[in-house]
Design an enzyme around this catalytic site. Structure first.
Site, PDB file in Angstrom:
ATOM      1  N   ASN A 182       0.807  -1.228   0.000  1.00  0.00           N
ATOM      2  CA  ASN A 182       0.000   0.000   0.000  1.00  0.00           C
ATOM      3  C   ASN A 182       0.836   1.271   0.000  1.00  0.00           C
ATOM      4  O   ASN A 182       0.348   2.355   0.321  1.00  0.00           O
ATOM      5  CB  ASN A 182      -0.961  -0.002   1.195  1.00  0.00           C
ATOM      6  CG  ASN A 182      -0.209  -0.074   2.518  1.00  0.00           C
ATOM      7  OD1 ASN A 182       1.026  -0.242   2.527  1.00  0.00           O
ATOM      8  ND2 ASN A 182      -0.913   0.067   3.619  1.00  0.00           N
ATOM      9  N   ASP A 192       6.127 -16.516  15.012  1.00  0.00           N
ATOM     10  CA  ASP A 192       7.184 -16.263  15.983  1.00  0.00           C
ATOM     11  C   ASP A 192       6.546 -15.590  17.194  1.00  0.00           C
ATOM     12  O   ASP A 192       5.936 -14.522  17.070  1.00  0.00           O
ATOM     13  CB  ASP A 192       8.207 -15.332  15.313  1.00  0.00           C
ATOM     14  CG  ASP A 192       9.472 -15.207  16.134  1.00  0.00           C
ATOM     15  OD1 ASP A 192       9.526 -15.767  17.235  1.00  0.00           O
ATOM     16  OD2 ASP A 192      10.409 -14.532  15.649  1.00  0.00           O
ATOM     17  N   ASP A 226      10.212 -17.753  20.690  1.00  0.00           N
ATOM     18  CA  ASP A 226      11.338 -16.832  20.801  1.00  0.00           C
ATOM     19  C   ASP A 226      11.858 -16.778  22.239  1.00  0.00           C
ATOM     20  O   ASP A 226      11.074 -16.599  23.177  1.00  0.00           O
ATOM     21  CB  ASP A 226      10.825 -15.451  20.364  1.00  0.00           C
ATOM     22  CG  ASP A 226      11.887 -14.396  20.397  1.00  0.00           C
ATOM     23  OD1 ASP A 226      12.570 -14.217  19.390  1.00  0.00           O
ATOM     24  OD2 ASP A 226      12.025 -13.724  21.442  1.00  0.00           O
ATOM     25  N   GLU A 253      13.609 -21.202  20.122  1.00  0.00           N
ATOM     26  CA  GLU A 253      14.716 -20.304  19.816  1.00  0.00           C
ATOM     27  C   GLU A 253      15.310 -19.804  21.110  1.00  0.00           C
ATOM     28  O   GLU A 253      14.582 -19.525  22.062  1.00  0.00           O
ATOM     29  CB  GLU A 253      14.214 -19.118  18.981  1.00  0.00           C
ATOM     30  CG  GLU A 253      15.320 -18.295  18.368  1.00  0.00           C
ATOM     31  CD  GLU A 253      15.728 -17.041  19.137  1.00  0.00           C
ATOM     32  OE1 GLU A 253      16.602 -16.318  18.649  1.00  0.00           O
ATOM     33  OE2 GLU A 253      15.166 -16.788  20.234  1.00  0.00           O
ATOM     34  N   HIS A 311      16.819 -13.322  10.576  1.00  0.00           N
ATOM     35  CA  HIS A 311      16.802 -11.865  10.753  1.00  0.00           C
ATOM     36  C   HIS A 311      17.746 -11.391  11.860  1.00  0.00           C
ATOM     37  O   HIS A 311      17.872 -10.193  12.081  1.00  0.00           O
ATOM     38  CB  HIS A 311      15.379 -11.410  11.046  1.00  0.00           C
ATOM     39  CG  HIS A 311      14.875 -11.926  12.367  1.00  0.00           C
ATOM     40  ND1 HIS A 311      14.684 -13.277  12.610  1.00  0.00           N
ATOM     41  CD2 HIS A 311      14.558 -11.297  13.517  1.00  0.00           C
ATOM     42  CE1 HIS A 311      14.269 -13.432  13.847  1.00  0.00           C
ATOM     43  NE2 HIS A 311      14.178 -12.250  14.421  1.00  0.00           N
ATOM     44  N   ASP A 312      18.369 -12.311  12.581  1.00  0.00           N
ATOM     45  CA  ASP A 312      19.268 -11.923  13.671  1.00  0.00           C
ATOM     46  C   ASP A 312      20.739 -12.025  13.305  1.00  0.00           C
ATOM     47  O   ASP A 312      21.602 -11.795  14.161  1.00  0.00           O
ATOM     48  CB  ASP A 312      19.020 -12.815  14.898  1.00  0.00           C
ATOM     49  CG  ASP A 312      17.689 -12.520  15.548  1.00  0.00           C
ATOM     50  OD1 ASP A 312      17.227 -11.365  15.450  1.00  0.00           O
ATOM     51  OD2 ASP A 312      17.105 -13.436  16.142  1.00  0.00           O
TER      52      ASP A 312
HETATM   53  C1  GLC Z   1      15.061 -13.352  19.492  1.00  0.00           C
HETATM   54  C2  GLC Z   1      14.663 -12.702  18.194  1.00  0.00           C
HETATM   55  C3  GLC Z   1      15.359 -11.392  18.070  1.00  0.00           C
HETATM   56  C4  GLC Z   1      15.001 -10.534  19.258  1.00  0.00           C
HETATM   57  C5  GLC Z   1      15.318 -11.249  20.562  1.00  0.00           C
HETATM   58  C6  GLC Z   1      14.783 -10.504  21.743  1.00  0.00           C
HETATM   59  O1  GLC Z   1      16.420 -13.656  19.510  1.00  0.00           O
HETATM   60  O2  GLC Z   1      14.911 -13.541  17.111  1.00  0.00           O
HETATM   61  O3  GLC Z   1      15.046 -10.765  16.868  1.00  0.00           O
HETATM   62  O4  GLC Z   1      15.704  -9.334  19.211  1.00  0.00           O
HETATM   63  O5  GLC Z   1      14.734 -12.524  20.569  1.00  0.00           O
HETATM   64  O6  GLC Z   1      13.391 -10.442  21.697  1.00  0.00           O
HETATM   65 CA    CA Z   2       2.592  -1.458   3.707  1.00  0.00          CA
END
Ligand code: GLC
Ligand code: CA
Length: 573
Positions: free
Chosen positions: A41, A116, A217, A270, A343-344
């Protein structure tokens, strides 16, 4: 492909072992960072309609489970991992109805969705914390960990993962709250049964919307050592002190009993600090806790402990040792996940491959590794087109709270911006969070307007549109490798043997199921290498199933002349 008959036989053999056969072992996961996947959008932020529009693309790669990074309402101090309301979708992404539509459309296309869910902490803006903060007698006070300071100092010497003390004092009182991550991410008190029930209710809410599981997480941190002892200031990882607390397994078993046993789900744990010594407790089938955990020692192989800035040298022997160690989970009637990024972490290609001359070959070699290993493969968005790290010119262009905190601290030690940026280029998490590169049009085809984080300028030659047209692209290689895994149960259920653990540059392993054996040979270096197969492997006839160099002539003898980052997968006949 050759040997269709034997593949069918194998499939039958596997399907006879019903209790061992599970959908979450056979699937290929595609992890999405929604904020950077596709904007529909024009506000510069990825959203659900964007994901919806790209479901066919994901299905074309061959993935069949989508793992969405946190989608919940959040003030975004740590972009989505500081949750204000677990039952509300972050308005940037859409509404609950949009989410339901996404789940339903994905289902029709054969794609499951897992979410997640950060369960170790909430945002300081969550109503629970607001109540706890305003009134020490509120029942919500006990949803978090509080402790009095001593002589104006925090209760103990715990440091947060994101730089600075893990305790923050409430204004106008002596009370500190605990936060292992940023100071707006308050650790929940799992010792309180009400907290656990709240989390199970939240999980049920989402499971009943038809999702197929969760990435839990920070699950390794939910149980704390309540004596709160000071820890040694040494160079062991902080997680050594915080992870795998005394009650964690009791809580996970309770979660199964009270909730998960009613659903056929995939639960992915995780959190730092889970290693092969303690992992079986999380994932052995008979314990009824989780299905798989993250192999953090592999993901952190190039990172010095507790140090954002340094780089640690690693070598393939160490890499293989870690992979082989995790694969021994199979001896514990357990399963695991295999991944090289998310993403980390910085981009997989930039860390384990070569962004330059051997970009194509190394990205494909890494794909071969992920898709022929033991465990459920997790692909992270953009790796399938060979996206690489970003280099912004100013700290201000970075969004990650970890980068910002680290810079604030280092400035005090007179570290210059350019020196700091060098570290961010190799270690920063935003490397993997730049917008997805769909085409060579403006903003990489991610958005009509300026995107929330700048795109990587290499989108002009690294993008989906171009790769779809090129039969030899990284993208098309991924499709082949995913397909190979899907039609050959040997890659999923086969035994795993590293046939040459001491070779310094080549990773060679065998997978075997029934009468079917496949051999994977990966050159993890830019050096051309003459690799000689030892007894007994030199005596097999081989048929080549997959190779990342297209002009490869069939080699019959025991000597394989591997080019830089060459990957070959053979069936042994
Ligand atoms: C997990 C997530 C990360 C986040 C962390 C604290 O490691 O993958 O992106 O910053 O938790 O919440
Ligand atoms: Ca958007």
């Amino acid at each position: 492909m050759k040997d269709q008959v034997s593949i069918q036989e194998l499939q039958e053999q596997v399907s006879n072992q019903q209790s061992y056969k599970k959908w979450w072992k056979e699937c290929v996961v595609y992890q999405i960072y929604p904020r950077s996947f596709k904007d529909s959008n024009g506000d510069g932020i990825g959203d659900f309609s964007g994901i919806l529009a790209k479901l066919d693309y994901i299905a074309s790669v061959g993935a069949n489970v989508l793992c969405l990074c946190s989608i919940f309402d959040s003030p975004n101090d740590n972009i989505g991992y500081d949750i204000r309301d677990y039952r509300t979708i972050h308005p940037d992404f859409g509404t609950l109805e949009d989410f339901e539509a996404l789940v339903e459309t994905a289902r029709k296309k054969g794609l499951k969705i897992i979410l997640d869910l950060p369960i170790n902490h909430t945002s300081t803006r969550h109503v629970w914390f607001q109540a706890a903060q305003q009134n020490p007698n509120s029942p919500y006070r006990n949803y978090y960990h509080w402790k009095r300071g001593e002589n104006g100092k925090p209760p103990n010497n715990w440091q947060s993962f994101f730089v600075g003390n893990a305790w923050t004092k409430l204004d106008g009182s002596d009370d500190y709250y605990l936060h292992l991550f940023s100071k707006t991410q308050v650790d929940l008190n799992w010792e309180n049964p009400q907290v656990r029930q709240e989390i199970y209710r939240i999980m049920r809410f989402w499971l009943d919307k038809g999702i197929a599981g969760f990435r839990l997480d920070g699950v390794s941190f939910i149980s704390k050592n309540l004596d709160l002892p000071n820890h040694l200031i040494d160079n062991r990882h902080l997680a050594t002190y915080y992870a795998n607390g005394p009650q964690v397994h009791q809580y996970l078993q309770e979660m199964h009993q009270e909730l998960l046993k009613e659903y056929d789900v995939m639960m992915v744990g995780e959190g730092l600090g889970i290693d092969l010594k303690n992992a079986p407790k999380y994932v052995s089938d008979e314990r009824k806790e989780l299905q798989m955990v993250y192999p953090f020692d592999l993901l952190e192989i190039d990172r010095p402990k507790n140090d954002f800035y340094g780089v640690r040298m690693w070598n393939l022997l160490e890499f293989k040792h870690i992979v082989n160690k995790w694969n021994r989970l199979s001896e514990h009637n357990a399963w695991n996940a295999i991944m090289l990024g998310n993403h980390d972490f910085p981009r997989m290609l930039s860390r384990f491959g070569d962004e330059g001359t051997h970009r194509q070959a190394s990205a494909k070699m890494l794909a071969t590794f992920l898709l022929t290993q033991w465990g459920t493969p997790f692909l992270y968005q953009g790796d399938e087109i060979g996206m690489s790290n970003i280099r912004f010119n100013s700290v201000d262009d970075y969004k990650d709270v970890w980068v910002k905190n680290a810079y604030e601290k280092l400035k005090k030690y007179n570290v210059t911006e350019s020196a700091f940026l060098k570290a961010v280029y190799t270690n920063g998490r935003d490397n993997a969070r730049t917008p997805f590169q769909w085409s060579d049009e403006a903003n990489a085809g991610f958005s009509d307007k300026e995107s929330w984080m700048s795109v990587n300028a290499n989108y002009e030659y690294i993008n989906v549109k171009d790769e779809q047209k090129d039969a030899n692209s990284i993208l098309n290689y991924y499709k082949k490798a995913v397909r190979l895994r899907k039609v050959n149960p040997t890659f999923v259920y086969g035994d795993y043997v590293d046939i040459d653990p001491y070779h310094e540059t080549v990773f060679a392993y065998k997978r075997k199921l029934g009468d079917d054996s496949v051999l994977v040979v990966l050159n993890f270096s830019r050096k051309p290498t003459l690799y000689v197969l030892e007894v007994p492997y030199r005596f097999y006839y081989r048929s080549l199933l997959l190779c990342n160099y297209t002009d490869r002539e069939e080699e019959k003898g025991p000597e394989l002349s591997l080019r830089p980052y060459e990957a070959r997968v053979y069936r042994l006949l």
